[in-house]
Design a protein around this motif. Structure first.
Motif, PDB file in Angstrom:
ATOM      1  N   VAL A  48      56.307  36.307 -37.902  1.00  0.00           N
ATOM      2  CA  VAL A  48      56.892  35.044 -37.838  1.00  0.00           C
ATOM      3  C   VAL A  48      56.630  34.287 -36.342  1.00  0.00           C
ATOM      4  O   VAL A  48      56.108  33.322 -36.042  1.00  0.00           O
ATOM      5  N   ALA A  49      56.978  35.092 -35.336  1.00  0.00           N
ATOM      6  CA  ALA A  49      57.054  34.813 -33.989  1.00  0.00           C
ATOM      7  C   ALA A  49      55.565  34.204 -33.527  1.00  0.00           C
ATOM      8  O   ALA A  49      55.302  33.554 -32.943  1.00  0.00           O
ATOM      9  N   THR A  50      54.764  35.293 -34.158  1.00  0.00           N
ATOM     10  CA  THR A  50      53.109  34.937 -33.911  1.00  0.00           C
ATOM     11  C   THR A  50      52.545  33.683 -34.182  1.00  0.00           C
ATOM     12  O   THR A  50      51.834  32.893 -34.107  1.00  0.00           O
ATOM     13  N   MET A  51      53.317  33.590 -35.855  1.00  0.00           N
ATOM     14  CA  MET A  51      52.939  32.373 -36.179  1.00  0.00           C
ATOM     15  C   MET A  51      53.330  30.964 -35.839  1.00  0.00           C
ATOM     16  O   MET A  51      52.574  29.742 -35.767  1.00  0.00           O
ATOM     17  N   LEU A  52      54.516  31.234 -35.079  1.00  0.00           N
ATOM     18  CA  LEU A  52      55.030  30.011 -34.360  1.00  0.00           C
ATOM     19  C   LEU A  52      54.359  29.607 -33.056  1.00  0.00           C
ATOM     20  O   LEU A  52      54.153  28.425 -32.767  1.00  0.00           O
ATOM     21  N   GLU A  53      53.666  30.810 -32.697  1.00  0.00           N
ATOM     22  CA  GLU A  53      52.918  30.527 -31.393  1.00  0.00           C
ATOM     23  C   GLU A  53      51.633  29.816 -31.707  1.00  0.00           C
ATOM     24  O   GLU A  53      50.944  29.007 -30.937  1.00  0.00           O
ATOM     25  N   GLN A  54      51.253  29.869 -32.860  1.00  0.00           N
ATOM     26  CA  GLN A  54      49.938  29.324 -33.540  1.00  0.00           C
ATOM     27  C   GLN A  54      50.148  28.026 -34.241  1.00  0.00           C
ATOM     28  O   GLN A  54      49.515  27.337 -35.092  1.00  0.00           O
ATOM     29  N   SER A  55      51.326  27.345 -33.958  1.00  0.00           N
ATOM     30  CA  SER A  55      51.699  26.235 -34.821  1.00  0.00           C
ATOM     31  C   SER A  55      51.648  26.162 -36.349  1.00  0.00           C
ATOM     32  O   SER A  55      51.482  25.046 -36.857  1.00  0.00           O
ATOM     33  N   VAL A  56      51.929  27.258 -36.875  1.00  0.00           N
ATOM     34  CA  VAL A  56      51.852  27.193 -38.266  1.00  0.00           C
ATOM     35  C   VAL A  56      52.736  26.464 -39.106  1.00  0.00           C
ATOM     36  O   VAL A  56      52.502  25.635 -39.978  1.00  0.00           O
ATOM     37  N   PRO A  57      54.107  26.200 -38.663  1.00  0.00           N
ATOM     38  CA  PRO A  57      55.002  25.507 -39.243  1.00  0.00           C
ATOM     39  C   PRO A  57      54.268  23.993 -39.370  1.00  0.00           C
ATOM     40  O   PRO A  57      54.601  23.205 -40.494  1.00  0.00           O
ATOM     41  N   LEU A  58      53.646  23.431 -38.441  1.00  0.00           N
ATOM     42  CA  LEU A  58      53.289  22.161 -38.202  1.00  0.00           C
ATOM     43  C   LEU A  58      52.010  21.859 -39.025  1.00  0.00           C
ATOM     44  O   LEU A  58      51.926  21.006 -39.946  1.00  0.00           O
ATOM     45  N   LEU A  59      51.175  22.879 -39.235  1.00  0.00           N
ATOM     46  CA  LEU A  59      49.957  22.980 -40.059  1.00  0.00           C
ATOM     47  C   LEU A  59      50.671  22.806 -41.726  1.00  0.00           C
ATOM     48  O   LEU A  59      50.042  22.220 -42.580  1.00  0.00           O
ATOM     49  N   LEU A  60      51.611  23.649 -41.968  1.00  0.00           N
ATOM     50  CA  LEU A  60      52.406  23.645 -43.201  1.00  0.00           C
ATOM     51  C   LEU A  60      52.905  22.323 -43.454  1.00  0.00           C
ATOM     52  O   LEU A  60      53.014  21.688 -44.632  1.00  0.00           O
ATOM     53  N   SER A  61      53.622  21.681 -42.800  1.00  0.00           N
ATOM     54  CA  SER A  61      54.330  20.412 -42.974  1.00  0.00           C
ATOM     55  C   SER A  61      53.150  19.374 -43.247  1.00  0.00           C
ATOM     56  O   SER A  61      53.290  18.560 -43.842  1.00  0.00           O
TER      57      SER A  61
END
Length: 398
Positions: A48-61
């Protein structure tokens, strides 16, 4: 996919999430969910921490609002079909991230405006769900695409509302909260209950004073509306409602109203009663519904729900001498005494023993509203994490 993601694996997932093809996006979302579903909790959180660094939440949104090319498949526009499919997969991935990442993931999704977008999705799909519910009545059936998307969205809200920031953000969306509760209390379809996780949201927001007072508001009567679902056939509904009821019993200033007007003892104790019956003396002051079903009366089967209900009684005991006197008059002691005789859980029995100690204590010299013990909000409870449904899909596009 299991264990900790390496740089190449994450880069591949991120590139697929940003791909223009909706089928590739869906596969990437499933990869996100799989990366967070392993048995190694530490590896999951690191992912999760690594995904956050890569802005995955923004991509999913962003994916939730992505339009797709026009055309027709089985009479429906490709745009509509793919939009719904991508919404479903991206919401599952987002829910997995928040469920594992907690506060750190919640902050990222809140910044992207995810709750507001889910509100739009609920409003968009609910008319079709309502129409189908009215047409099918209680006929068993599989979920349709609108129901699956709403279920995934509500599951995300259940997970993000486990955090203080998530609960606060949800409470700010008054129209969404009202809509979800309205749909929750409507008769659910027999085949699929896409609003069941609203119960978990109610449990979570009731950890906050603001949330508890909304549920306790007499005008909206939310407490009266949700209480019947303590007897629902769906464990998720019963558990969430039991947790919400437990948490609102923390509000000492509402204890008189809860006990005397809301009749919360009837709500809490009925599921705790079984087929054993009560002595004649114990029935004096007791709600007759507790014993009228006789040997056909079924006690709550889920140990976690029984624990929440006993803890609700314990919180009422802590509200002061007047509250305990009312509990005695309503024969709560008799209910928990009989419950304890059949209780197999040592943890629940220990809680019952605490209730018994408070109800049997000598009140002589006790101030009328002096609490048994001082409580704080750390004693309130939240829902369990809702995990994305693995291996389930309504996909039918070749």
């Amino acid at each position: 996919m299991a264990g900790m993601l390496d740089v190449e694996e994450l880069a591949e997932i991120v590139s697929f999430l940003a791909n223009d093809r909706p089928d590739v996006k869906c596969e990437a979302c499933d990869a996100v969910s799989a990366a967070l579903g392993g048995d190694d909790a530490l590896a999951n959180r690191q992912n999760v921490a690594t995904m956050l660094e890569q802005s995955v939440p923004l991509l999913l949104s962003k994916m939730i609002s992505t339009p797709y090319p026009p055309g027709l498949i089985a009479g429906k526009s490709i745009n509509e079909v793919w939009k719904t499919r991508v919404q479903y997969h991206s919401l599952n991935a987002a829910s997995a991230m928040v469920g594992v990442g907690g506060e750190m993931a919640a902050e990222a999704f809140l910044s992207s405006g995810m709750i507001g977008r889910i509100g739009e999705i609920v409003m968009e799909h609910t008319p079709a769900i309502t129409q189908l519910r009215d047409m099918m009545n209680d006929e068993a059936r599989d979920a349709n695409e609108s129901e699956r998307v709403v279920d995934a969205g509500v599951a995300f809200l259940a997970n993000i509302s486990r955090t203080e920031a998530g609960s606060s953000a949800f409470l700010d969306k008054e129209s969404l909260m009202t809509k979800l509760i309205t749909e929750f209390v409507a008769t659910p379809p027999k085949g699929f209950d896409c609003f069941q996780h609203v119960a978990s949201i109610l449990m979570n927001i009731s950890q906050m004073e603001r949330g508890r007072k909304i549920i306790l508001n007499k005008t909206d009567a939310y407490l009266a509306k949700i209480s019947p679902f303590l007897l629902s056939g769906t464990t998720t509904r019963r558990y969430g409602v039991a947790g919400a009821i437990r948490n609102v019993c923390f509000e000492k200033d509402f204890s008189w109203w809860l006990l005397n007007e809301a009749k919360i003892v009837d709500t809490i104790c009925f599921p705790l009663c079984g087929p054993e019956g009560f002595d004649i003396d114990d029935k004096v002051g007791m709600n007759p519904e507790f014993w009228l079903s006789g040997i056909d009366k079924k006690r709550e089967v889920d140990v976690d729900i029984r624990m929440l209900l006993v803890e609700a009684i314990l919180l009422l005991c802590a509200c002061g001498r007047r509250a305990r006197e009312t509990l005695r008059e309503l024969q709560v002691y008799a209910v928990v005494k009989v419950l304890d005789l059949s209780e197999e859980s040592e943890e629940v029995s220990n809680k019952i023993d605490e209730v018994v100690q408070y109800l049997m204590r000598d009140e002589e010299g006790q101030e009328s509203n002096e609490p048994v013990r001082i409580l704080d909000e750390s004693e309130l409870t939240q829902s369990k994490v809702v995990k994305p449904k693995q291996g389930e899909s309504y996909d039918s596009i070749d």
